[in-house]
Write a protein that holds these residues in place. Structure first.
Motif, PDB file in Angstrom:
ATOM      1  N   TYR A  52       1.388  -1.310   0.184  1.00  0.00           N
ATOM      2  CA  TYR A  52       0.182  -0.190  -0.065  1.00  0.00           C
ATOM      3  C   TYR A  52       0.813   1.189  -0.729  1.00  0.00           C
ATOM      4  CZ  TYR A  52      -2.555   4.203   2.008  1.00  0.00           C
ATOM      5  OH  TYR A  52      -3.260   4.912   1.697  1.00  0.00           O
ATOM      6  N   GLU A  53       0.478   2.111  -0.719  1.00  0.00           N
ATOM      7  CA  GLU A  53       1.127   2.925  -1.376  1.00  0.00           C
ATOM      8  C   GLU A  53       0.367   4.775  -1.178  1.00  0.00           C
ATOM      9  OE1 GLU A  53       4.092   2.928  -4.305  1.00  0.00           O
ATOM     10  OE2 GLU A  53       5.241   1.569  -2.968  1.00  0.00           O
ATOM     11  N   ALA A  54       0.746   5.632  -0.197  1.00  0.00           N
ATOM     12  CA  ALA A  54      -0.307   7.310  -0.529  1.00  0.00           C
ATOM     13  C   ALA A  54       0.565   8.175  -0.787  1.00  0.00           C
ATOM     14  CB  ALA A  54      -1.200   6.796   0.688  1.00  0.00           C
ATOM     15  N   ALA A  55       0.413   8.911  -1.445  1.00  0.00           N
ATOM     16  CA  ALA A  55       0.660  10.653  -1.766  1.00  0.00           C
ATOM     17  C   ALA A  55       0.253  11.483  -2.005  1.00  0.00           C
ATOM     18  CB  ALA A  55       2.059  10.019  -2.776  1.00  0.00           C
ATOM     19  N   THR A  56      -0.262  12.715  -2.070  1.00  0.00           N
ATOM     20  CA  THR A  56      -0.576  13.862  -2.596  1.00  0.00           C
ATOM     21  C   THR A  56      -2.031  13.402  -3.108  1.00  0.00           C
ATOM     22  OG1 THR A  56       1.266  15.061  -1.629  1.00  0.00           O
ATOM     23  CG2 THR A  56      -0.933  16.497  -2.364  1.00  0.00           C
ATOM     24  N   GLU A  57      -0.508  12.570  -4.318  1.00  0.00           N
ATOM     25  CA  GLU A  57      -1.689  13.284  -5.739  1.00  0.00           C
ATOM     26  C   GLU A  57      -1.825  11.741  -5.650  1.00  0.00           C
ATOM     27  OE1 GLU A  57       0.402  15.129  -8.823  1.00  0.00           O
ATOM     28  OE2 GLU A  57       0.531  17.564  -7.797  1.00  0.00           O
ATOM     29  N   ALA A  58      -1.993  10.603  -5.536  1.00  0.00           N
ATOM     30  CA  ALA A  58      -2.289   9.501  -5.908  1.00  0.00           C
ATOM     31  C   ALA A  58      -2.349   7.894  -4.800  1.00  0.00           C
ATOM     32  CB  ALA A  58      -1.354   8.724  -6.736  1.00  0.00           C
ATOM     33  N   ALA A  59      -2.193   7.086  -4.833  1.00  0.00           N
ATOM     34  CA  ALA A  59      -2.111   5.970  -4.270  1.00  0.00           C
ATOM     35  C   ALA A  59      -1.989   4.632  -4.318  1.00  0.00           C
ATOM     36  CB  ALA A  59      -3.359   6.000  -2.718  1.00  0.00           C
ATOM     37  N   SER A  60      -2.001   3.642  -3.955  1.00  0.00           N
ATOM     38  CA  SER A  60      -2.749   2.474  -4.761  1.00  0.00           C
ATOM     39  C   SER A  60      -2.063   1.257  -3.704  1.00  0.00           C
ATOM     40  CB  SER A  60      -1.155   2.170  -5.807  1.00  0.00           C
ATOM     41  OG  SER A  60       0.364   1.621  -5.391  1.00  0.00           O
ATOM     42  N   VAL A  61      -2.902  -0.215  -3.845  1.00  0.00           N
ATOM     43  CA  VAL A  61      -3.461  -0.604  -3.019  1.00  0.00           C
ATOM     44  C   VAL A  61      -3.109  -2.109  -3.740  1.00  0.00           C
ATOM     45  CG1 VAL A  61      -5.613  -1.147  -2.710  1.00  0.00           C
ATOM     46  CG2 VAL A  61      -4.233  -1.866  -1.223  1.00  0.00           C
ATOM     47  N   VAL A  62      -2.625  -2.969  -3.409  1.00  0.00           N
ATOM     48  CA  VAL A  62      -1.955  -4.747  -3.985  1.00  0.00           C
ATOM     49  C   VAL A  62      -2.686  -5.058  -3.261  1.00  0.00           C
ATOM     50  CG1 VAL A  62      -0.332  -5.593  -5.359  1.00  0.00           C
ATOM     51  CG2 VAL A  62       0.411  -3.197  -5.511  1.00  0.00           C
ATOM     52  N   PHE A  63      -3.384  -6.097  -4.507  1.00  0.00           N
ATOM     53  CA  PHE A  63      -3.744  -7.447  -3.461  1.00  0.00           C
ATOM     54  C   PHE A  63      -3.235  -8.567  -4.127  1.00  0.00           C
ATOM     55  CE2 PHE A  63      -7.583  -4.218  -2.078  1.00  0.00           C
ATOM     56  CZ  PHE A  63      -7.463  -4.866  -0.855  1.00  0.00           C
ATOM     57  N   GLN A  64      -3.323  -9.811  -3.256  1.00  0.00           N
ATOM     58  CA  GLN A  64      -2.945 -11.175  -3.936  1.00  0.00           C
ATOM     59  C   GLN A  64      -3.737 -11.990  -3.823  1.00  0.00           C
ATOM     60  OE1 GLN A  64       0.834 -13.337  -3.281  1.00  0.00           O
ATOM     61  NE2 GLN A  64       2.192 -11.571  -3.750  1.00  0.00           N
ATOM     62  N   ILE A  65      -4.455 -12.213  -4.832  1.00  0.00           N
ATOM     63  CA  ILE A  65      -5.847 -13.129  -4.220  1.00  0.00           C
ATOM     64  C   ILE A  65      -5.341 -14.500  -4.610  1.00  0.00           C
ATOM     65  CG2 ILE A  65      -8.064 -13.863  -5.146  1.00  0.00           C
ATOM     66  CD1 ILE A  65      -7.934 -10.806  -5.118  1.00  0.00           C
ATOM     67  N   ALA A  66      -5.172 -15.925  -3.826  1.00  0.00           N
ATOM     68  CA  ALA A  66      -5.482 -17.027  -4.313  1.00  0.00           C
ATOM     69  C   ALA A  66      -6.600 -17.893  -4.725  1.00  0.00           C
ATOM     70  CB  ALA A  66      -5.167 -18.220  -3.019  1.00  0.00           C
ATOM     71  N   LEU A  67      -6.977 -18.332  -5.809  1.00  0.00           N
ATOM     72  CA  LEU A  67      -7.962 -18.959  -6.792  1.00  0.00           C
ATOM     73  C   LEU A  67      -7.982 -20.209  -6.834  1.00  0.00           C
ATOM     74  CD1 LEU A  67      -8.301 -18.875  -9.824  1.00  0.00           C
ATOM     75  CD2 LEU A  67      -8.745 -16.093  -8.764  1.00  0.00           C
ATOM     76  N   GLN A  68      -9.397 -21.166  -6.656  1.00  0.00           N
ATOM     77  CA  GLN A  68      -8.764 -22.457  -8.268  1.00  0.00           C
ATOM     78  C   GLN A  68      -9.903 -22.289  -9.744  1.00  0.00           C
ATOM     79  OE1 GLN A  68      -9.593 -25.427  -5.784  1.00  0.00           O
ATOM     80  NE2 GLN A  68     -11.956 -25.899  -6.431  1.00  0.00           N
ATOM     81  N   SER A  69      -9.821 -22.495 -10.109  1.00  0.00           N
ATOM     82  CA  SER A  69     -10.301 -23.122 -11.275  1.00  0.00           C
ATOM     83  C   SER A  69     -10.892 -23.633 -12.525  1.00  0.00           C
ATOM     84  CB  SER A  69     -10.822 -21.494 -12.042  1.00  0.00           C
ATOM     85  OG  SER A  69      -9.875 -21.654 -12.906  1.00  0.00           O
ATOM     86  N   THR A  70     -11.386 -24.422 -12.264  1.00  0.00           N
ATOM     87  CA  THR A  70     -11.540 -24.865 -14.108  1.00  0.00           C
ATOM     88  C   THR A  70     -10.883 -24.815 -14.789  1.00  0.00           C
ATOM     89  OG1 THR A  70     -13.294 -26.076 -12.986  1.00  0.00           O
ATOM     90  CG2 THR A  70     -12.300 -27.316 -15.358  1.00  0.00           C
TER      91      THR A  70
END
Length: 249
Positions: A148-166
Motif C-alpha cells: 500500500y502506497e499513498a502520496a498527495t496526488e495518488a495512492a495504490s493498493v496491491v492485493f494478492q488473491i489465491a483462487l482455483q478454477s477449472t
C-alpha cells in the motif's frame, strides 16, 4: 511354409528377449529406488501421483499484511475504507477472468484504460493463435494486501488473491493447457489505483449536481454549498480504479 515358421520362431525369441531385458532393467531400477529413496518404483510412482493431485487442490498462500495496512487505508480513505477496496479486488479478479473468457476487455467494472489495454492484449494474443480460454467454477480461497502506497496526488493498493478454477485453453478442439477435469490453482495480484488515468474534466466533476446536505443546486466550480455552507467533495477524491493485474503462479 518353413520360412514362415522360422519367422515366427525368430519373432518369438525377440519378444521374449525384450521381455527379459525389460524385467532386468525394472528389477535394477527397483533396487536403486529402494537403495536411494527407501521405496520401490511402484511406491515412488504413487507418491508422485499423490503429490500432483495434492498440488491441484492445495491453494497458494497470500501475504498476511492486512493488520498493518487496514488501519492506514481506513484513516487515509475513510469514505471508501479497507473492506470496500478488498471487495472491489475480489469482484475485480472475477470480472477480469470473465472478460478474458468472453473477449470483452472493456467489461470490467471500475476498470481503468490501462487494464482494458492489458486484457485486450491477452485476448488478441489468444485470437491470433486460434486459442480459446475458459475459467469455470472459480473459487476464491483467500485475499491479502501485499503493498500500500499513498502520496498527495495518488495512492495504490496491491492485493494478492489465491483462487482455483477449472481452467483450460483449447486450440483446434484440443486442450493444450490446463484441464477440464482437475482444478487449477492460481495466485494473482491486482492493483487498485486512486486518482489514476483521470482527465481534467473528470477531476473537476462533482459527486452530486445538488448539495448532499440541503439539496440546493451547486455551481460547477464551487468548493462549498452557497446556501448551507457544507463542503463539497470532488469525484477525484473518492475515485478508485482497478488498474492492472498479474498472474504470479
Amino acid at each position: 511354409m518353413s520360412g514362415f515358421v522360422t519367422f515366427l520362431i525368430v519373432f518369438g525369441a525377440i519378444v521374449v528377449g525384450l521381455l527379459v531385458l525389460f524385467l532386468i532393467v525394472k528389477n535394477y531400477l527397483n533396487k536403486k529406488a529402494k537403495k536411494y529413496l527407501g521405496m520401490g518404483l511402484g511406491e515412488t510412482a504413487k507418491l508422485i501421483s499423490d503429490g500432483l493431485a495434492n498440488e491441484c487442490n492445495t491453494p497458494y498462500s497470500v501475504p498476511k499484511m492486512d493488520p498493518l495496512y487496514k488501519p492506514k487505508i481506513d484513516r487515509d480513505f475513510p469514505e471508501t475504507g479497507f473492506d470496500r477496496l478488498q471487495a472491489m479486488a475480489k469482484n475485480g479478479i472475477l470480472h477480469i477472468l470473465n472478460a478474458i473468457e468472453s473477449n470483452k476487455p472493456g467489461s470490467v467494472e471500475h476498470g481503468s484504460m490501462r487494464l482494458e489495454d492489458q486484457i485486450r492484449g491477452i485476448t488478441d494474443s489468444h485470437q491470433l493463435k486460434g486459442e480459446k480460454v475458459y475459467y469455470g467454477n472459480v473459487q476464491i480461497h483467500s485475499i491479502g494486501v501485499d503493498k500500500y502506497e499513498a502520496a498527495t496526488e495518488a495512492a495504490s493498493v496491491v492485493f494478492q488473491i489465491a483462487l482455483q478454477s477449472t481452467y483450460y485453453c483449447e486450440k483446434d478442439g484440443r486442450v493444450i493447457q490446463g484441464s477440464k477435469e482437475n482444478p487449477t490453482q492460481n495466485l494473482f495480484s491486482i492493483t487498485l489505483a486512486h486518482n489514476q488515468d483521470l482527465s481534467k474534466v473528470d477531476a473537476e466533476s462533482y459527486i452530486e449536481s445538488n448539495c448532499p446536505n440541503c439539496g440546493a443546486p451547486v455551481p460547477a466550480n464551487a468548493k462549498e454549498c452557497p446556501y448551507c455552507g457544507s463542503g463539497l467533495v470532488l469525484v477525484v477524491d473518492r475515485y478508485w480504479q482497478i488498474d492492472s493485474f498479474k498472474l504470479l503462479k
